[in-house]
Design an enzyme around this catalytic site. Sequence first.
Site, PDB file in Angstrom:
ATOM      1  N   HIS A   1      37.720  33.789  47.676  1.00 41.19           N
ATOM      2  CA  HIS A   1      38.960  33.498  48.424  1.00 41.19           C
ATOM      3  C   HIS A   1      39.833  34.734  48.573  1.00 41.19           C
ATOM      4  O   HIS A   1      41.038  34.628  48.838  1.00 41.19           O
ATOM      5  CB  HIS A   1      39.726  32.357  47.739  1.00 41.19           C
ATOM      6  CG  HIS A   1      38.965  31.074  47.736  1.00 41.19           C
ATOM      7  ND1 HIS A   1      39.298  30.004  46.928  1.00 41.19           N
ATOM      8  CD2 HIS A   1      37.869  30.667  48.428  1.00 41.19           C
ATOM      9  CE1 HIS A   1      38.443  29.007  47.135  1.00 41.19           C
ATOM     10  NE2 HIS A   1      37.568  29.385  48.017  1.00 41.19           N
TER      11      HIS A   1
ATOM     12  N   CYS B   1      45.587  44.412  57.942  1.00 39.95           N
ATOM     13  CA  CYS B   1      46.360  44.589  59.172  1.00 39.95           C
ATOM     14  C   CYS B   1      45.896  43.550  60.186  1.00 39.95           C
ATOM     15  O   CYS B   1      44.692  43.432  60.449  1.00 39.95           O
ATOM     16  CB  CYS B   1      46.132  45.995  59.733  1.00 39.95           C
ATOM     17  SG  CYS B   1      46.831  46.208  61.374  1.00 39.95           S
TER      18      CYS B   1
ATOM     19  N   CYS C   1      51.766  47.507  58.600  1.00 36.90           N
ATOM     20  CA  CYS C   1      50.732  48.554  58.590  1.00 36.90           C
ATOM     21  C   CYS C   1      51.320  49.823  59.194  1.00 36.90           C
ATOM     22  O   CYS C   1      52.326  49.765  59.915  1.00 36.90           O
ATOM     23  CB  CYS C   1      49.544  48.062  59.422  1.00 36.90           C
ATOM     24  SG  CYS C   1      48.222  49.259  59.556  1.00 36.90           S
TER      25      CYS C   1
ATOM     26  N   CYS D   1      50.291  51.277  61.610  1.00 36.37           N
ATOM     27  CA  CYS D   1      50.241  51.105  63.066  1.00 36.37           C
ATOM     28  C   CYS D   1      51.413  50.269  63.564  1.00 36.37           C
ATOM     29  O   CYS D   1      51.591  50.084  64.761  1.00 36.37           O
ATOM     30  CB  CYS D   1      48.921  50.482  63.485  1.00 36.37           C
ATOM     31  SG  CYS D   1      48.830  48.713  63.131  1.00 36.37           S
TER      32      CYS D   1
ATOM     33  N   GLY E   1      36.975  25.862  34.911  1.00 39.07           N
ATOM     34  CA  GLY E   1      38.357  25.769  35.364  1.00 39.07           C
ATOM     35  C   GLY E   1      38.558  25.555  36.854  1.00 39.07           C
ATOM     36  O   GLY E   1      39.433  26.151  37.456  1.00 39.07           O
TER      37      GLY E   1
ATOM     38  N   SER F   1      38.783  22.318  39.915  1.00 36.26           N
ATOM     39  CA  SER F   1      38.828  20.874  40.170  1.00 36.26           C
ATOM     40  C   SER F   1      37.633  20.452  41.030  1.00 36.26           C
ATOM     41  O   SER F   1      37.417  19.268  41.250  1.00 36.26           O
ATOM     42  CB  SER F   1      40.139  20.521  40.868  1.00 36.26           C
ATOM     43  OG  SER F   1      40.296  21.299  42.045  1.00 36.26           O
TER      44      SER F   1
ATOM     45  N   ASN G   1      36.040  22.434  31.643  1.00 33.34           N
ATOM     46  CA  ASN G   1      37.276  22.165  32.374  1.00 33.34           C
ATOM     47  C   ASN G   1      38.201  21.326  31.501  1.00 33.34           C
ATOM     48  O   ASN G   1      37.725  20.613  30.612  1.00 33.34           O
ATOM     49  CB  ASN G   1      36.951  21.411  33.676  1.00 33.34           C
ATOM     50  CG  ASN G   1      38.045  21.596  34.711  1.00 33.34           C
ATOM     51  OD1 ASN G   1      38.344  22.715  35.108  1.00 33.34           O
ATOM     52  ND2 ASN G   1      38.662  20.509  35.108  1.00 33.34           N
TER      53      ASN G   1
ATOM     54  N   GLU H   1      39.818  18.732  32.247  1.00 33.97           N
ATOM     55  CA  GLU H   1      39.631  17.295  32.512  1.00 33.97           C
ATOM     56  C   GLU H   1      38.384  17.086  33.367  1.00 33.97           C
ATOM     57  O   GLU H   1      37.901  18.031  33.988  1.00 33.97           O
ATOM     58  CB  GLU H   1      40.863  16.757  33.247  1.00 33.97           C
ATOM     59  CG  GLU H   1      41.122  17.488  34.547  1.00 33.97           C
ATOM     60  CD  GLU H   1      42.546  17.345  35.061  1.00 33.97           C
ATOM     61  OE1 GLU H   1      42.927  18.171  35.901  1.00 33.97           O
ATOM     62  OE2 GLU H   1      43.257  16.454  34.587  1.00 33.97           O
TER      63      GLU H   1
ATOM     64  N   ALA I   1      39.549  26.393  28.408  1.00 28.83           N
ATOM     65  CA  ALA I   1      38.438  27.355  28.528  1.00 28.83           C
ATOM     66  C   ALA I   1      38.560  28.470  27.494  1.00 28.83           C
ATOM     67  O   ALA I   1      37.551  28.925  26.943  1.00 28.83           O
ATOM     68  CB  ALA I   1      38.434  27.949  29.932  1.00 28.83           C
TER      69      ALA I   1
END
Length: 268
Positions: free
Chosen positions: A122, A130, A151, A153, A190, A192, A216, A218, A234
């Site tokens: 992610h 930019c 940026c 630019c 860790g 969901s 985890n 839960e 964890a």
Amino acid sequence: MLTDRSEGSELHQRLEQARRVVVLTGAGVSAESGVPTFRGADGLWQEYRAEDLATPEAFRRNPELVWEWYDWRRQLIAKCQPNMAHHAIALLERQSPEFLLLTQNVDGLHRLAGSVQIVELHGNIWCVRCIEEGKITENLDVPLPSIPPRCECGALLRPDVVWFGEALPADALQMAFAAAESCDVFLVVGTSAVVQPAASLPMIARQRGAYVVEVNLEPTPLTPLAHEAHHGKAGDLLPRLLDFPVGTSGNFAIRNSQFEMSSPNPGV
Ligand code: APR
């Protein structure tokens, strides 16, 4: 399926036999470092609306608001240090013939803990992109001197993270699927396990014969599909499950003194 207690876990044995080890992590691995999760009791999405802050539309509508929120998160993360779970995963990498860490986290704490073979599914909150040139650069300014940052630019910069409704980087996704399809042990820590496509990776690994273990706080939708599911923090469970003896100072001590870590990342 084994749940909730480390004794009787096959994980350590499976790791000893494994050629390829893959670990998938989510926000829960950084919770003990002080980084808020997204869907936990004090999760970010309890307080903020994702559609106002983590979508391309939100950024087009109000880049200042979006950057104020990312600047706030960066200031928070900058004060955080990796915890025992991050260190256990970094140590597992060193002890595995082939290893890949797939993280949904953008906080950079795995790298600070010494992990090297990482795919940031992610993106990374310490990188900016930019919106005109697409150029990605590292930006460690805390706080940002001006919002929104621009940026050279002159165009707007955006956080180099994956927002809702956006595709993951093609190369990262390809590496993640290839790793899930060919690993012997797939450890999930860790998360969901509700956000796609990352949430599909453990299933793919299981279908291809890998030994899947969930750690985890839960139960999650993944729990019934895992060979083992261990519910708890964890930072407590991982060192025990991986059989890494924790030294008196609370850090790892390698039996054959191959690797002695006095204090993780002093003063970073
Ligand atoms: N140890 C282990 N697990 C923990 C801990 C802990 N100390 N603290 C919380 N958890 C668990 C929670 O129980 C929860 O199941 O971590 C999980 C975190 O889930 P989410 O907050 O949904 O985070 P994550 O799964 O990483 O979210 C996936 O969604 O919002 C998007 O892009 C964002 O990468 C994120 C993605």
